[in-house]
Scaffold this motif. Structure first.
Motif, mmCIF file in Angstrom:
data_model
loop_
_atom_site.group_PDB
_atom_site.id
_atom_site.type_symbol
_atom_site.label_atom_id
_atom_site.label_comp_id
_atom_site.label_asym_id
_atom_site.label_seq_id
_atom_site.Cartn_x
_atom_site.Cartn_y
_atom_site.Cartn_z
ATOM 1 N N PRO A 39 -2.642 -10.571 -6.316
ATOM 2 C CA PRO A 39 -3.979 -10.914 -5.816
ATOM 3 C C PRO A 39 -4.037 -12.355 -5.300
ATOM 4 N N VAL A 40 -3.094 -12.709 -4.439
ATOM 5 C CA VAL A 40 -2.912 -14.087 -4.000
ATOM 6 C C VAL A 40 -4.129 -14.670 -3.300
ATOM 7 N N PHE A 41 -4.942 -13.865 -2.658
ATOM 8 C CA PHE A 41 -6.101 -14.360 -1.926
ATOM 9 C C PHE A 41 -7.418 -14.122 -2.653
ATOM 10 N N VAL A 42 -7.370 -13.544 -3.850
ATOM 11 C CA VAL A 42 -8.582 -13.105 -4.536
ATOM 12 C C VAL A 42 -8.904 -14.018 -5.715
ATOM 13 N N PRO A 59 -3.228 -5.934 -2.901
ATOM 14 C CA PRO A 59 -2.442 -5.346 -3.993
ATOM 15 C C PRO A 59 -2.746 -6.014 -5.338
ATOM 16 N N LYS A 60 -3.020 -5.214 -6.338
ATOM 17 C CA LYS A 60 -3.328 -5.743 -7.676
ATOM 18 C C LYS A 60 -2.155 -6.530 -8.252
ATOM 19 N N SER A 61 -0.929 -6.197 -7.808
ATOM 20 C CA SER A 61 0.250 -6.900 -8.307
ATOM 21 C C SER A 61 0.371 -8.296 -7.721
ATOM 22 N N THR A 74 4.106 -5.258 -1.729
ATOM 23 C CA THR A 74 2.921 -5.432 -2.577
ATOM 24 C C THR A 74 2.782 -6.844 -3.136
ATOM 25 N N THR A 75 3.722 -7.721 -2.818
ATOM 26 C CA THR A 75 3.599 -9.108 -3.268
ATOM 27 C C THR A 75 3.824 -10.029 -2.077
ATOM 28 N N TYR A 76 3.473 -11.276 -2.262
ATOM 29 C CA TYR A 76 3.581 -12.271 -1.204
ATOM 30 C C TYR A 76 5.018 -12.434 -0.719
ATOM 31 N N LYS A 77 5.991 -12.237 -1.608
ATOM 32 C CA LYS A 77 7.397 -12.418 -1.247
ATOM 33 C C LYS A 77 8.178 -11.109 -1.233
ATOM 34 N N SER A 78 7.513 -9.989 -1.006
ATOM 35 C CA SER A 78 8.194 -8.687 -0.972
ATOM 36 C C SER A 78 9.253 -8.648 0.118
ATOM 37 N N THR A 79 10.329 -7.926 -0.169
ATOM 38 C CA THR A 79 11.318 -7.671 0.873
ATOM 39 C C THR A 79 10.761 -6.620 1.814
ATOM 40 N N ASN A 80 11.416 -6.400 2.936
ATOM 41 C CA ASN A 80 10.932 -5.424 3.916
ATOM 42 C C ASN A 80 10.818 -4.035 3.306
ATOM 43 N N ASN A 81 9.670 -3.420 3.492
ATOM 44 C CA ASN A 81 9.387 -2.077 3.026
ATOM 45 C C ASN A 81 8.514 -1.424 4.099
ATOM 46 N N VAL A 82 9.160 -0.925 5.147
ATOM 47 C CA VAL A 82 8.465 -0.438 6.332
ATOM 48 C C VAL A 82 7.464 0.664 5.993
ATOM 49 N N THR A 83 6.248 0.539 6.509
ATOM 50 C CA THR A 83 5.212 1.559 6.358
ATOM 51 C C THR A 83 5.415 2.602 7.449
ATOM 52 N N THR A 84 5.674 3.841 7.043
ATOM 53 C CA THR A 84 5.910 4.921 8.002
ATOM 54 C C THR A 84 4.973 6.077 7.691
#
Length: 94
Positions: A82-85, A78-80, A54-64
């Motif tokens: 908003p790097v591009f907004v 992600p509201k946590s 959910t952040t620009y520097k998040s560790t791996n959190n595989v979407t399954t």
């Protein structure tokens, strides 16, 4: 690029993001029959749908299971992080 290869495409990873990327497809930088001296392409961020960080520097959190690729929008970013907004609009990344 040459006489018969006139289209330009590119894909870039937005490091160190979880699975964000950007790019463009089949841009033809020719004007009036000549290669353009320079040109600008606005590209926007996409999410690969394979990581739930959910952040620009998040560790791996595989979407399954993985979800489809989608363009990041003000509501899907992600509201946590908003790097591009800015002001409820997604900014180009290039």
């Amino acid at each position: 690029m040459g006489g018969t290869s006139t289209a330009l495409s590119a894909l870039v990873k937005l490091s160190p993001s979880p699975d964000w990327f950007s790019g463009f497809f089949d841009i033809i930088p020719i004007q009036d029959g000549f290669w353009m001296q320079s040109f600008e392409v606005r590209v926007y961020p996409f999410d690969g749908g394979t990581d739930s960080g959910t952040t620009y520097k998040s560790t791996n959190n595989v979407t399954t299971p993985a979800v489809g690729i989608y363009q990041l929008t003000a509501s899907s970013t992600p509201k946590s992080s908003p790097v591009f907004v800015l002001d409820d609009a997604v900014l180009p990344v290039g």
